[in-house]
Design a protein around this motif. Structure first.
Motif, PDB file in Angstrom:
ATOM      1  N   ALA A  33      19.373   8.759  -8.824  1.00 54.78           N
ATOM      2  CA  ALA A  33      20.332   9.299  -9.789  1.00 54.78           C
ATOM      3  C   ALA A  33      19.791   9.236 -11.210  1.00 54.78           C
ATOM      4  O   ALA A  33      19.871  10.210 -11.971  1.00 54.78           O
ATOM      5  N   VAL A  34      19.209   8.087 -11.581  1.00 52.78           N
ATOM      6  CA  VAL A  34      18.682   7.936 -12.943  1.00 52.78           C
ATOM      7  C   VAL A  34      17.496   8.858 -13.167  1.00 52.78           C
ATOM      8  O   VAL A  34      17.358   9.471 -14.244  1.00 52.78           O
ATOM      9  N   THR A  35      16.626   8.975 -12.178  1.00 48.67           N
ATOM     10  CA  THR A  35      15.456   9.843 -12.319  1.00 48.67           C
ATOM     11  C   THR A  35      15.868  11.303 -12.468  1.00 48.67           C
ATOM     12  O   THR A  35      15.254  12.060 -13.243  1.00 48.67           O
ATOM     13  N   THR A  36      16.891  11.704 -11.770  1.00 49.45           N
ATOM     14  CA  THR A  36      17.371  13.087 -11.890  1.00 49.45           C
ATOM     15  C   THR A  36      17.852  13.370 -13.306  1.00 49.45           C
ATOM     16  O   THR A  36      17.572  14.438 -13.867  1.00 49.45           O
ATOM     17  N   VAL A  37      18.546  12.411 -13.899  1.00 45.94           N
ATOM     18  CA  VAL A  37      18.996  12.589 -15.289  1.00 45.94           C
ATOM     19  C   VAL A  37      17.806  12.599 -16.240  1.00 45.94           C
ATOM     20  O   VAL A  37      17.774  13.369 -17.215  1.00 45.94           O
ATOM     21  N   SER A  38      16.809  11.770 -15.982  1.00 48.46           N
ATOM     22  CA  SER A  38      15.670  11.642 -16.904  1.00 48.46           C
ATOM     23  C   SER A  38      14.831  12.909 -16.979  1.00 48.46           C
ATOM     24  O   SER A  38      14.074  13.094 -17.938  1.00 48.46           O
ATOM     25  N   ARG A  39      14.925  13.778 -15.998  1.00 48.62           N
ATOM     26  CA  ARG A  39      14.121  14.998 -16.036  1.00 48.62           C
ATOM     27  C   ARG A  39      14.519  15.922 -17.183  1.00 48.62           C
ATOM     28  O   ARG A  39      13.777  16.838 -17.528  1.00 48.62           O
ATOM     29  N   ARG A  40      15.691  15.682 -17.788  1.00 47.93           N
ATOM     30  CA  ARG A  40      16.152  16.505 -18.913  1.00 47.93           C
ATOM     31  C   ARG A  40      16.316  15.690 -20.185  1.00 47.93           C
ATOM     32  O   ARG A  40      16.983  16.135 -21.115  1.00 47.93           O
ATOM     33  N   GLU A  41      15.714  14.496 -20.241  1.00 46.66           N
ATOM     34  CA  GLU A  41      15.973  13.634 -21.391  1.00 46.66           C
ATOM     35  C   GLU A  41      15.345  14.170 -22.679  1.00 46.66           C
ATOM     36  O   GLU A  41      15.833  13.868 -23.772  1.00 46.66           O
ATOM     37  N   ALA A  42      14.284  14.937 -22.570  1.00 44.86           N
ATOM     38  CA  ALA A  42      13.653  15.467 -23.781  1.00 44.86           C
ATOM     39  C   ALA A  42      14.350  16.728 -24.272  1.00 44.86           C
ATOM     40  O   ALA A  42      14.419  16.981 -25.479  1.00 44.86           O
ATOM     41  N   GLN A  43      14.916  17.527 -23.347  1.00 44.83           N
ATOM     42  CA  GLN A  43      15.549  18.780 -23.741  1.00 44.83           C
ATOM     43  C   GLN A  43      17.072  18.688 -23.775  1.00 44.83           C
ATOM     44  O   GLN A  43      17.721  19.380 -24.558  1.00 44.83           O
TER      45      GLN A  43
ATOM     46  N   ASP B 113       3.389  10.230  -9.770  1.00 44.46           N
ATOM     47  CA  ASP B 113       2.848  10.512 -11.100  1.00 44.46           C
ATOM     48  C   ASP B 113       1.906  11.706 -11.108  1.00 44.46           C
ATOM     49  O   ASP B 113       1.889  12.494 -12.069  1.00 44.46           O
ATOM     50  N   LEU B 114       1.110  11.847 -10.052  1.00 45.01           N
ATOM     51  CA  LEU B 114       0.080  12.883 -10.058  1.00 45.01           C
ATOM     52  C   LEU B 114       0.525  14.210  -9.451  1.00 45.01           C
ATOM     53  O   LEU B 114      -0.036  15.253  -9.781  1.00 45.01           O
ATOM     54  N   ARG B 115       1.553  14.172  -8.583  1.00 48.16           N
ATOM     55  CA  ARG B 115       1.870  15.396  -7.863  1.00 48.16           C
ATOM     56  C   ARG B 115       3.359  15.724  -7.807  1.00 48.16           C
ATOM     57  O   ARG B 115       3.769  16.863  -8.011  1.00 48.16           O
ATOM     58  N   LEU B 116       4.194  14.717  -7.504  1.00 47.91           N
ATOM     59  CA  LEU B 116       5.580  14.993  -7.138  1.00 47.91           C
ATOM     60  C   LEU B 116       6.554  14.987  -8.304  1.00 47.91           C
ATOM     61  O   LEU B 116       7.700  15.427  -8.142  1.00 47.91           O
ATOM     62  N   LYS B 117       6.144  14.502  -9.441  1.00 45.14           N
ATOM     63  CA  LYS B 117       7.074  14.277 -10.548  1.00 45.14           C
ATOM     64  C   LYS B 117       7.829  15.539 -10.939  1.00 45.14           C
ATOM     65  O   LYS B 117       9.055  15.506 -11.150  1.00 45.14           O
ATOM     66  N   HIS B 118       7.169  16.630 -11.026  1.00 45.58           N
ATOM     67  CA  HIS B 118       7.782  17.870 -11.493  1.00 45.58           C
ATOM     68  C   HIS B 118       8.199  18.783 -10.341  1.00 45.58           C
ATOM     69  O   HIS B 118       8.392  19.977 -10.542  1.00 45.58           O
ATOM     70  N   THR B 119       8.346  18.216  -9.166  1.00 52.21           N
ATOM     71  CA  THR B 119       8.816  18.978  -8.019  1.00 52.21           C
ATOM     72  C   THR B 119      10.210  18.504  -7.632  1.00 52.21           C
ATOM     73  O   THR B 119      10.719  17.512  -8.151  1.00 52.21           O
ATOM     74  N   ALA B 120      10.816  19.199  -6.690  1.00 50.23           N
ATOM     75  CA  ALA B 120      12.153  18.804  -6.228  1.00 50.23           C
ATOM     76  C   ALA B 120      12.143  17.451  -5.539  1.00 50.23           C
ATOM     77  O   ALA B 120      13.180  16.777  -5.456  1.00 50.23           O
ATOM     78  N   ALA B 121      10.974  17.029  -5.059  1.00 53.00           N
ATOM     79  CA  ALA B 121      10.869  15.741  -4.373  1.00 53.00           C
ATOM     80  C   ALA B 121      10.678  14.574  -5.328  1.00 53.00           C
ATOM     81  O   ALA B 121      10.617  13.421  -4.880  1.00 53.00           O
TER      82      ALA B 121
ATOM     83  N   THR C 249       0.830  -1.209   0.000  1.00 56.97           N
ATOM     84  CA  THR C 249       0.000   0.000   0.000  1.00 56.97           C
ATOM     85  C   THR C 249       0.860   1.253   0.000  1.00 56.97           C
ATOM     86  O   THR C 249       0.567   2.228  -0.716  1.00 56.97           O
ATOM     87  N   ALA C 250       1.935   1.236   0.795  1.00 53.06           N
ATOM     88  CA  ALA C 250       2.857   2.375   0.789  1.00 53.06           C
ATOM     89  C   ALA C 250       3.502   2.553  -0.578  1.00 53.06           C
ATOM     90  O   ALA C 250       3.680   3.684  -1.062  1.00 53.06           O
ATOM     91  N   LEU C 251       3.840   1.432  -1.222  1.00 46.01           N
ATOM     92  CA  LEU C 251       4.424   1.495  -2.561  1.00 46.01           C
ATOM     93  C   LEU C 251       3.436   2.069  -3.565  1.00 46.01           C
ATOM     94  O   LEU C 251       3.783   2.957  -4.368  1.00 46.01           O
ATOM     95  N   ALA C 252       2.195   1.592  -3.540  1.00 43.36           N
ATOM     96  CA  ALA C 252       1.178   2.104  -4.467  1.00 43.36           C
ATOM     97  C   ALA C 252       0.928   3.591  -4.230  1.00 43.36           C
ATOM     98  O   ALA C 252       0.797   4.375  -5.189  1.00 43.36           O
TER      99      ALA C 252
ATOM    100  N   ALA D  18      13.422  11.716  -5.304  1.00 41.61           N
ATOM    101  CA  ALA D  18      13.387  11.016  -4.020  1.00 41.61           C
ATOM    102  C   ALA D  18      12.170  10.101  -3.931  1.00 41.61           C
ATOM    103  O   ALA D  18      12.251   8.985  -3.393  1.00 41.61           O
ATOM    104  N   ALA D  19      11.034  10.557  -4.462  1.00 40.48           N
ATOM    105  CA  ALA D  19       9.839   9.723  -4.446  1.00 40.48           C
ATOM    106  C   ALA D  19      10.024   8.487  -5.307  1.00 40.48           C
ATOM    107  O   ALA D  19       9.624   7.376  -4.930  1.00 40.48           O
ATOM    108  N   MET D  20      10.647   8.647  -6.467  1.00 37.66           N
ATOM    109  CA  MET D  20      10.895   7.492  -7.326  1.00 37.66           C
ATOM    110  C   MET D  20      11.866   6.522  -6.659  1.00 37.66           C
ATOM    111  O   MET D  20      11.688   5.293  -6.723  1.00 37.66           O
ATOM    112  N   GLY D  21      12.903   7.047  -6.011  1.00 34.64           N
ATOM    113  CA  GLY D  21      13.831   6.182  -5.297  1.00 34.64           C
ATOM    114  C   GLY D  21      13.145   5.449  -4.150  1.00 34.64           C
ATOM    115  O   GLY D  21      13.427   4.274  -3.901  1.00 34.64           O
ATOM    116  N   ALA D  22      12.241   6.127  -3.459  1.00 36.77           N
ATOM    117  CA  ALA D  22      11.505   5.484  -2.375  1.00 36.77           C
ATOM    118  C   ALA D  22      10.640   4.352  -2.906  1.00 36.77           C
ATOM    119  O   ALA D  22      10.496   3.300  -2.247  1.00 36.77           O
TER     120      ALA D  22
END
Length: 385
Positions: free
Chosen positions: A241-251, A117-125, A107-110, A128-132
């Protein structure tokens, strides 16, 4: 079918089973039925996150990725959202089958997946949320495995209890003791039963049950969660680390992110290749809990090979993730940044295998590495990013 394969990014799906298996290996026990349930729950929740990700990004993808299934019109937004909900429900149902503690972790994972996906993706967190989420996936496998192990250990102890006295010996004496006036005869009967009854057979542990660090603690699934926390932390840090890089994969255009991820890869590879307690091998065997075969004999050869295998797999992980990250750091163009993200995703598998070998489970590590050819084959057809 191809549209759904792209939406769910099936080529990245092969990076998921190793989470639960690495969690089980950290406990020092063999995977069991509950481990398989945890793998199934992880697969469902991972794919739910993929479908929900594209649903949440449908407007952004219409500009940056118009070829994706939703902006191209091949899959409707309501269908993608319904798929995310159905897969989440299926994942939680499988986690519940593995036990209440597994359901709590699932449940915590879900919740983390949906929040990202709905809130934290485009924030500084976001990273960390993806790593969690990835760390919780490892803990889900560990908790499910520990629950089944604790249950099996309790069953063994229950079966090992001495049987009550039969009706032909002490049984009649006990009955007689309950009747007034039979005290002397009852005492004599009990004494005779004690003299003639054979001693209880010594209890022997069931092979593969209660032999690992998590099971040896005797506190059930939550002890398994604590034991698997170091492995979960390493996989979670790689995901950050991978998620941080992916935030710029389109640009593209970011040199700092891939460079920082490259440094993190070196540190994580070093840690993944070392014994969890930093101990030095004695006589070719690291000081880990004994692992046993179905016949109950220690697999000394496997234990001896596990530390060396962990080091080799850690080097493979560092090479798989590090090379494209170096290229992206030198030339942060969108194609090279996307290639670095893809390399980081593929590097999940050797990292999971290294962590399994680090826990002494060489067989599990080799089984996880068997997913690499499948991941490569599907990546040629469907991009994992």
């Amino acid at each position: 079918m191809r549209a759904w394969a792209e939406l769910l990014r099936v080529s990245a799906l092969f990076t998921v089973p190793g989470d639960a298996l690495a969690g089980a290996a950290a406990l020092g026990v063999r995977p069991n039925r509950s481990t398989a349930l945890a793998v199934g729950a992880s697969l469902c929740l991972y794919e739910a996150g993929m479908a929900l990700n594209d649903w949440a990004d449908r407007e952004e993808d219409a500009i940056d990725r118009p070829h994706r299934p939703i902006p191209s019109g091949r899959i409707s937004p309501p269908a993608a959202l319904a798929a995310a909900g159905a897969l989440t429900a299926a994942g939680l149902a499988l986690a519940a089958r593995a036990g209440r503690s597994s359901l709590a972790v699932g449940t915590a994972l879900a919740a983390t997946v949906w929040a990202y996906d709905l809130r934290l993706k485009h924030t500084a967190a976001g990273p960390a949320a993806m790593g969690a989420a990835r760390a919780l996936d490892v803990l889900l496998g560990a908790t499910a495995t520990a629950t089944a192990t604790a249950t099996a250990t309790a069953d063994v102890r229950e079966r090992a209890k001495p049987a009550p006295a039969g009706p032909g010996t002490g049984g009649r004496a006990v009955v007689a003791a309950r009747k007034p006036g039979n005290t002397a005869s009852a005492q004599a009967g009990v004494a005779a039963a004690a003299r003639t009854s054979p001693p209880a057979a010594p209890r022997t542990p069931s092979p593969g049950i209660g032999t690992g660090a998590g099971a040896a603690g005797g506190t059930g699934p939550w002890a398994g969660l604590r034991t698997a926390l170091p492995s979960a932390t390493l996989l979670g840090a790689h995901t950050v680390a991978v998620t941080t890089v992916s935030r710029r994969e389109a640009q593209g255009g970011s040199t700092a992110a891939p460079l920082a991820a490259l440094v993190a890869t070196g540190v994580l590879g070093t840690l993944a290749g070392r014994p969890p307690d930093g101990s030095v091998a004695r006589g070719g065997l690291r000081d880990v809990p004994h692992r046993v075969t179905g016949a109950g004999r220690p697999v000394a050869a496997v234990l001896a090979a596990a530390p060396a295998l962990a080091g080799a797999l850690a080097l493979l992980y560092a090479g798989t993730a590090g090379k494209p990250l170096l290229h992206a750091a030198l030339n942060p163009s969108p194609p090279l940044t996307q290639r670095a993200v893809g390399g980081g995703i593929r590097a999940m598998i050797p990292l999971q295998a290294a962590l399994a070998a680090r826990g002494g489970a060489a067989g599990i590590a080799l089984g996880v590495m068997g997913l690499v050819p499948l991941a490569r084959t599907f990546a040629r057809k469907v991009s994992p990013t």
